[in-house]
Design a protein around this motif. Structure first.
Motif, PDB file in Angstrom:
ATOM      1  N   CYS A   1       3.951  -2.190   3.439  1.00 38.27           N
ATOM      2  CA  CYS A   1       4.791  -1.140   2.869  1.00 38.27           C
ATOM      3  C   CYS A   1       6.146  -1.742   2.503  1.00 38.27           C
ATOM      4  O   CYS A   1       6.534  -2.791   3.002  1.00 38.27           O
ATOM      5  N   VAL A   2       6.868  -1.050   1.638  1.00 43.03           N
ATOM      6  CA  VAL A   2       8.201  -1.513   1.235  1.00 43.03           C
ATOM      7  C   VAL A   2       9.190  -0.365   1.356  1.00 43.03           C
ATOM      8  O   VAL A   2       8.874   0.783   1.047  1.00 43.03           O
ATOM      9  N   MET A   3      10.373  -0.674   1.870  1.00 41.12           N
ATOM     10  CA  MET A   3      11.480   0.279   1.937  1.00 41.12           C
ATOM     11  C   MET A   3      12.464  -0.054   0.835  1.00 41.12           C
ATOM     12  O   MET A   3      12.893  -1.211   0.699  1.00 41.12           O
ATOM     13  N   VAL A   4      12.838   0.951   0.039  1.00 42.76           N
ATOM     14  CA  VAL A   4      13.754   0.758  -1.080  1.00 42.76           C
ATOM     15  C   VAL A   4      15.020   1.555  -0.821  1.00 42.76           C
ATOM     16  O   VAL A   4      14.961   2.767  -0.573  1.00 42.76           O
ATOM     17  N   GLY A   5      16.174   0.892  -0.865  1.00 45.73           N
ATOM     18  CA  GLY A   5      17.410   1.610  -0.610  1.00 45.73           C
ATOM     19  C   GLY A   5      18.632   0.916  -1.167  1.00 45.73           C
ATOM     20  O   GLY A   5      18.570  -0.239  -1.594  1.00 45.73           O
TER      21      GLY A   5
ATOM     22  N   ASP B   1       0.820  -1.213   0.000  1.00 45.90           N
ATOM     23  CA  ASP B   1       0.000   0.000   0.000  1.00 45.90           C
ATOM     24  C   ASP B   1       0.856   1.266   0.000  1.00 45.90           C
ATOM     25  O   ASP B   1       0.375   2.349  -0.341  1.00 45.90           O
ATOM     26  N   GLY B   2       2.113   1.142   0.422  1.00 50.10           N
ATOM     27  CA  GLY B   2       2.985   2.305   0.504  1.00 50.10           C
ATOM     28  C   GLY B   2       4.412   1.930   0.178  1.00 50.10           C
ATOM     29  O   GLY B   2       4.830   0.783   0.404  1.00 50.10           O
TER      30      GLY B   2
ATOM     31  N   GLY C   1      14.205  -0.763   7.228  1.00 49.62           N
ATOM     32  CA  GLY C   1      13.002  -1.383   6.708  1.00 49.62           C
ATOM     33  C   GLY C   1      12.628  -2.647   7.458  1.00 49.62           C
ATOM     34  O   GLY C   1      11.460  -2.854   7.822  1.00 49.62           O
ATOM     35  N   ARG C   2      13.617  -3.480   7.712  1.00 55.48           N
ATOM     36  CA  ARG C   2      13.363  -4.715   8.454  1.00 55.48           C
ATOM     37  C   ARG C   2      12.886  -4.395   9.881  1.00 55.48           C
ATOM     38  O   ARG C   2      11.961  -5.021  10.394  1.00 55.48           O
ATOM     39  N   ALA C   3      13.523  -3.412  10.510  1.00 56.22           N
ATOM     40  CA  ALA C   3      13.145  -3.053  11.880  1.00 56.22           C
ATOM     41  C   ALA C   3      11.722  -2.501  11.944  1.00 56.22           C
ATOM     42  O   ALA C   3      11.033  -2.650  12.962  1.00 56.22           O
ATOM     43  N   ALA C   4      11.286  -1.868  10.845  1.00 60.41           N
ATOM     44  CA  ALA C   4       9.927  -1.321  10.788  1.00 60.41           C
ATOM     45  C   ALA C   4       8.898  -2.378  10.420  1.00 60.41           C
ATOM     46  O   ALA C   4       7.697  -2.119  10.443  1.00 60.41           O
ATOM     47  N   GLY C   5       9.351  -3.576  10.059  1.00 60.20           N
ATOM     48  CA  GLY C   5       8.439  -4.644   9.670  1.00 60.20           C
ATOM     49  C   GLY C   5       7.956  -4.524   8.239  1.00 60.20           C
ATOM     50  O   GLY C   5       6.891  -5.044   7.896  1.00 60.20           O
ATOM     51  N   MET C   6       8.744  -3.836   7.397  1.00 68.61           N
ATOM     52  CA  MET C   6       8.372  -3.621   6.000  1.00 68.61           C
ATOM     53  C   MET C   6       9.073  -4.613   5.072  1.00 68.61           C
ATOM     54  O   MET C   6      10.075  -5.232   5.440  1.00 68.61           O
ATOM     55  N   TRP C   7       8.542  -4.753   3.847  1.00 68.08           N
ATOM     56  CA  TRP C   7       9.284  -5.409   2.795  1.00 68.08           C
ATOM     57  C   TRP C   7      10.528  -4.562   2.520  1.00 68.08           C
ATOM     58  O   TRP C   7      10.535  -3.347   2.775  1.00 68.08           O
ATOM     59  N   THR C   8      11.577  -5.165   1.988  1.00 64.50           N
ATOM     60  CA  THR C   8      12.788  -4.415   1.648  1.00 64.50           C
ATOM     61  C   THR C   8      13.264  -4.774   0.243  1.00 64.50           C
ATOM     62  O   THR C   8      13.309  -5.946  -0.130  1.00 64.50           O
ATOM     63  N   LEU C   9      13.600  -3.740  -0.515  1.00 63.93           N
ATOM     64  CA  LEU C   9      14.180  -3.898  -1.845  1.00 63.93           C
ATOM     65  C   LEU C   9      15.528  -3.186  -1.884  1.00 63.93           C
ATOM     66  O   LEU C   9      15.617  -1.998  -1.536  1.00 63.93           O
TER      67      LEU C   9
END
Length: 233
Positions: free
Chosen positions: A180-184, A8-9, A193-201
């Protein structure tokens, strides 16, 4: 699990992710070191060694502590190599001059971001640059209005690799971090991203290679332009 149905984000890092890291920051860093050496009577070569920057090649080494660091952290590292220097003064100079650093988008950003918004995604930016610098760069690139959330290291949410600013993005828009996904381009980004519980790319437009990013990524992509295809799977 279908990524397209689960997201969603999407939150982006800035340098090395939206913008190619070396093209954007190498010349600026070279000028910074020369300026500091002149102002404080230091040696640019000593400063370069302190931040693992190759002056001759005008390029960061993969071990540079500046990668993923906030301006404050970078200023402290440089001040430690300059007897008598003020880290606050260095940080202020970095904040003011970084806003005018050259930009090389990793992919044409307007159609890319418009496409993500067209999928109904909320779009955020979380950077360890200053909030002023982040907004100046997005404005210069003509894409500030495409972001629903922007946070620099100095906005009060904390800075990567802590998850605070990512969770603030999710909270502001009523999103479940797990959707949500964190991209970096750095481990700082992916750990946040992992600490926030998000997908990571992970993306390869920074300095880290796939071997470094893979353990913390759900997928490593060549650049952000490959995200729509990942979402479509």
């Amino acid at each position: 699990m279908s990524a397209g149905a689960a997201i969603d984000g999407i939150v982006f890092d800035k340098d090395g992710t939206l913008f190619d890291f070396h093209t954007t920051w190498a010349d600026w860093t070279n000028d910074l070191l020369m300026h500091l050496a002149g102002v404080y009577g230091g040696d640019a070569a000593v400063l370069a060694r302190a931040i693992d920057f190759d002056l001759r090649a005008c390029r960061f080494l993969p071990t540079s502590p500046m990668i993923g660091a906030s301006n404050r952290e970078g200023a402290k590292t440089l001040a430690a190599a300059l007897p008598g220097a003020s880290s606050d003064e260095i940080e202020d100079h970095m904040r003011r001059t970084s806003a005018a650093a050259p930009l090389q988008p990793a992919t044409p950003l307007v159609p890319f971001l418009s496409g993500l918004a067209g999928r109904g995604l909320k779009i955020g930016l979380v950077t360890n640059d200053s909030d002023h610098g982040a907004r100046a760069h997005l404005t210069s690139a003509g894409v500030l209005e495409h972001f629903d959330f922007v946070a620099g290291y100095d906005t009060g949410h904390g800075f990567k690799p802590t998850p605070g600013p990512l969770l603030a993005f999710a909270r502001q828009h009523g999103l479940d971090p797990a959707r949500c996904v964190m991209v970096g381009d750095s481990t700082h980004d992916l750990r946040a991203g992992r600490a926030a519980g998000m997908w990571t790319l992970g993306v390869l437009t920074g300095i880290a290679d796939a071997a470094e990013l893979s353990p913390l990524s759900d997928k490593v992509l060549p650049d952000i332009g490959h995200i729509p295809a990942w979402l479509d799977r």
